[in-house]
Design a protein around this motif. Sequence first.
Motif, PDB file in Angstrom:
ATOM      1  N   PRO A   7     -71.090  -0.637 -16.212  1.00  0.00           N
ATOM      2  CA  PRO A   7     -69.866  -1.348 -15.824  1.00  0.00           C
ATOM      3  C   PRO A   7     -68.617  -0.889 -16.577  1.00  0.00           C
ATOM      4  O   PRO A   7     -67.505  -1.104 -16.096  1.00  0.00           O
ATOM      5  N   GLU A   8     -68.765  -0.235 -17.734  1.00  0.00           N
ATOM      6  CA  GLU A   8     -67.577   0.236 -18.459  1.00  0.00           C
ATOM      7  C   GLU A   8     -66.841   1.314 -17.671  1.00  0.00           C
ATOM      8  O   GLU A   8     -65.636   1.483 -17.814  1.00  0.00           O
ATOM      9  N   ASN A   9     -67.558   2.060 -16.864  1.00  0.00           N
ATOM     10  CA  ASN A   9     -66.954   3.167 -16.122  1.00  0.00           C
ATOM     11  C   ASN A   9     -66.511   2.785 -14.708  1.00  0.00           C
ATOM     12  O   ASN A   9     -66.017   3.634 -13.971  1.00  0.00           O
ATOM     13  N   TRP A  10     -66.690   1.551 -14.326  1.00  0.00           N
ATOM     14  CA  TRP A  10     -66.363   1.161 -12.960  1.00  0.00           C
ATOM     15  C   TRP A  10     -64.863   1.214 -12.689  1.00  0.00           C
ATOM     16  O   TRP A  10     -64.445   1.385 -11.555  1.00  0.00           O
ATOM     17  N   LEU A  11     -64.048   1.039 -13.708  1.00  0.00           N
ATOM     18  CA  LEU A  11     -62.601   1.060 -13.511  1.00  0.00           C
ATOM     19  C   LEU A  11     -61.996   2.404 -13.905  1.00  0.00           C
ATOM     20  O   LEU A  11     -60.813   2.496 -14.224  1.00  0.00           O
ATOM     21  N   ALA A  24     -73.438  10.012  -5.827  1.00  0.00           N
ATOM     22  CA  ALA A  24     -72.250  10.087  -4.979  1.00  0.00           C
ATOM     23  C   ALA A  24     -72.566  10.761  -3.648  1.00  0.00           C
ATOM     24  O   ALA A  24     -72.111  10.312  -2.589  1.00  0.00           O
ATOM     25  N   LEU A  25     -73.336  11.835  -3.684  1.00  0.00           N
ATOM     26  CA  LEU A  25     -73.683  12.528  -2.436  1.00  0.00           C
ATOM     27  C   LEU A  25     -74.581  11.671  -1.548  1.00  0.00           C
ATOM     28  O   LEU A  25     -74.427  11.668  -0.322  1.00  0.00           O
ATOM     29  N   THR A  26     -75.506  10.940  -2.156  1.00  0.00           N
ATOM     30  CA  THR A  26     -76.364  10.045  -1.378  1.00  0.00           C
ATOM     31  C   THR A  26     -75.517   8.964  -0.706  1.00  0.00           C
ATOM     32  O   THR A  26     -75.727   8.638   0.467  1.00  0.00           O
ATOM     33  N   PHE A  27     -74.568   8.425  -1.450  1.00  0.00           N
ATOM     34  CA  PHE A  27     -73.690   7.398  -0.897  1.00  0.00           C
ATOM     35  C   PHE A  27     -72.899   7.923   0.303  1.00  0.00           C
ATOM     36  O   PHE A  27     -72.843   7.281   1.352  1.00  0.00           O
ATOM     37  N   VAL A  28     -72.301   9.096   0.171  1.00  0.00           N
ATOM     38  CA  VAL A  28     -71.486   9.613   1.271  1.00  0.00           C
ATOM     39  C   VAL A  28     -72.357  10.031   2.457  1.00  0.00           C
ATOM     40  O   VAL A  28     -71.955   9.865   3.618  1.00  0.00           O
ATOM     41  N   VAL A  29     -73.555  10.517   2.222  1.00  0.00           N
ATOM     42  CA  VAL A  29     -74.447  10.879   3.331  1.00  0.00           C
ATOM     43  C   VAL A  29     -74.882   9.622   4.085  1.00  0.00           C
ATOM     44  O   VAL A  29     -74.889   9.602   5.322  1.00  0.00           O
ATOM     45  N   PHE A  72     -65.231   2.457   5.667  1.00  0.00           N
ATOM     46  CA  PHE A  72     -64.659   2.104   4.369  1.00  0.00           C
ATOM     47  C   PHE A  72     -65.356   2.875   3.257  1.00  0.00           C
ATOM     48  O   PHE A  72     -64.715   3.366   2.322  1.00  0.00           O
ATOM     49  N   GLY A  73     -66.668   3.024   3.344  1.00  0.00           N
ATOM     50  CA  GLY A  73     -67.406   3.795   2.343  1.00  0.00           C
ATOM     51  C   GLY A  73     -66.987   5.260   2.316  1.00  0.00           C
ATOM     52  O   GLY A  73     -66.837   5.850   1.242  1.00  0.00           O
ATOM     53  N   ILE A  74     -66.781   5.842   3.475  1.00  0.00           N
ATOM     54  CA  ILE A  74     -66.343   7.246   3.539  1.00  0.00           C
ATOM     55  C   ILE A  74     -64.949   7.393   2.948  1.00  0.00           C
ATOM     56  O   ILE A  74     -64.670   8.332   2.189  1.00  0.00           O
ATOM     57  N   VAL A  75     -64.051   6.459   3.280  1.00  0.00           N
ATOM     58  CA  VAL A  75     -62.686   6.509   2.757  1.00  0.00           C
ATOM     59  C   VAL A  75     -62.685   6.357   1.232  1.00  0.00           C
ATOM     60  O   VAL A  75     -61.946   7.054   0.527  1.00  0.00           O
ATOM     61  N   VAL A  76     -63.520   5.483   0.709  1.00  0.00           N
ATOM     62  CA  VAL A  76     -63.623   5.300  -0.752  1.00  0.00           C
ATOM     63  C   VAL A  76     -64.066   6.604  -1.410  1.00  0.00           C
ATOM     64  O   VAL A  76     -63.516   7.015  -2.440  1.00  0.00           O
ATOM     65  N   ARG A  90     -64.559   3.643  -9.438  1.00  0.00           N
ATOM     66  CA  ARG A  90     -65.961   3.574  -9.004  1.00  0.00           C
ATOM     67  C   ARG A  90     -66.347   2.205  -8.466  1.00  0.00           C
ATOM     68  O   ARG A  90     -67.292   2.086  -7.707  1.00  0.00           O
ATOM     69  N   ILE A  91     -65.625   1.178  -8.854  1.00  0.00           N
ATOM     70  CA  ILE A  91     -65.974  -0.162  -8.374  1.00  0.00           C
ATOM     71  C   ILE A  91     -65.847  -0.255  -6.853  1.00  0.00           C
ATOM     72  O   ILE A  91     -66.562  -1.019  -6.215  1.00  0.00           O
ATOM     73  N   TRP A  92     -64.959   0.546  -6.261  1.00  0.00           N
ATOM     74  CA  TRP A  92     -64.817   0.529  -4.801  1.00  0.00           C
ATOM     75  C   TRP A  92     -66.088   1.048  -4.123  1.00  0.00           C
ATOM     76  O   TRP A  92     -66.430   0.607  -3.029  1.00  0.00           O
ATOM     77  N   THR A  93     -66.782   1.964  -4.780  1.00  0.00           N
ATOM     78  CA  THR A  93     -68.058   2.440  -4.236  1.00  0.00           C
ATOM     79  C   THR A  93     -69.059   1.295  -4.178  1.00  0.00           C
ATOM     80  O   THR A  93     -69.756   1.113  -3.172  1.00  0.00           O
ATOM     81  N   TRP A  94     -69.123   0.521  -5.250  1.00  0.00           N
ATOM     82  CA  TRP A  94     -70.069  -0.581  -5.295  1.00  0.00           C
ATOM     83  C   TRP A  94     -69.652  -1.703  -4.348  1.00  0.00           C
ATOM     84  O   TRP A  94     -70.515  -2.361  -3.740  1.00  0.00           O
ATOM     85  N   ILE A  95     -68.361  -1.920  -4.181  1.00  0.00           N
ATOM     86  CA  ILE A  95     -67.891  -2.924  -3.218  1.00  0.00           C
ATOM     87  C   ILE A  95     -68.252  -2.489  -1.801  1.00  0.00           C
ATOM     88  O   ILE A  95     -68.699  -3.299  -0.981  1.00  0.00           O
ATOM     89  N   ALA A  96     -68.072  -1.209  -1.498  1.00  0.00           N
ATOM     90  CA  ALA A  96     -68.431  -0.704  -0.167  1.00  0.00           C
ATOM     91  C   ALA A  96     -69.936  -0.827   0.076  1.00  0.00           C
ATOM     92  O   ALA A  96     -70.365  -1.235   1.165  1.00  0.00           O
ATOM     93  N   LEU A  97     -70.726  -0.493  -0.922  1.00  0.00           N
ATOM     94  CA  LEU A  97     -72.176  -0.611  -0.789  1.00  0.00           C
ATOM     95  C   LEU A  97     -72.598  -2.068  -0.619  1.00  0.00           C
ATOM     96  O   LEU A  97     -73.452  -2.382   0.226  1.00  0.00           O
ATOM     97  N   LEU A  98     -71.984  -2.956  -1.381  1.00  0.00           N
ATOM     98  CA  LEU A  98     -72.271  -4.383  -1.255  1.00  0.00           C
ATOM     99  C   LEU A  98     -71.873  -4.898   0.123  1.00  0.00           C
ATOM    100  O   LEU A  98     -72.595  -5.703   0.733  1.00  0.00           O
ATOM    101  N   LEU A  99     -70.745  -4.430   0.634  1.00  0.00           N
ATOM    102  CA  LEU A  99     -70.298  -4.824   1.966  1.00  0.00           C
ATOM    103  C   LEU A  99     -71.290  -4.386   3.044  1.00  0.00           C
ATOM    104  O   LEU A  99     -71.628  -5.168   3.940  1.00  0.00           O
ATOM    105  N   ILE A 100     -71.778  -3.177   2.943  1.00  0.00           N
ATOM    106  CA  ILE A 100     -72.742  -2.673   3.935  1.00  0.00           C
ATOM    107  C   ILE A 100     -74.036  -3.479   3.884  1.00  0.00           C
ATOM    108  O   ILE A 100     -74.554  -3.907   4.919  1.00  0.00           O
TER     109      ILE A 100
END
Length: 167
Positions: A7-11, A24-29, A72-76, A90-100
């Motif tokens: 969590p220290e690196n999320w911002l 990151a690549l798994t997320f975008v794929v 939204f995940g692709i845009v992030v 990086r928190i936007w990645t986790w927000i996008a994943l949580l949203l999905i």
Amino acid sequence: MGDWLSPENWLKVPFEDEMTAPVALTFVVICALGFLVTLVLLNWPPARLKAQAFKRRYLNLYLGWLVWAFGFGIVVYLFQLMGLPFLGWRIWTWIALLLIVALLAYSAFHWQVRAQPQIAAHEAQQAKRYYQQQARKRLGPDGAPVPRSQRAEKRRQRTTNSASKGR
């Protein structure tokens, strides 16, 4: 992978070499495949769902939400790749994943609780309507419908019209 989960690196904005990490690549794929699959299903639904209005309506509702979530995940990911200060965190990645995940869970829950009973009631109503239409037809010995005589048809129309006038 550890720096993506801490969590220290999320911002913080990830560096270029971190954007090619397996996480990151798994997320975008996943986002890209999900986006393409939902767009294809939204524009060209399966043939068995085209004739069923309830299922098609629910499918369009869920897929419309999921297209936006995957997009939204692709845009992030693209914002992180560009290194934008606020939008690349990086928190936007986790927000996008949580949203999905939340949309997939809500869609499954909504399908089981609300859509299935409505679809079952609609199918029962259609079966009843079909059965009643079959009962009105007079069938001959070969199973083909037998037309009524002109006199019987006039009597039926006369009684139906008088019943609708409130007599």
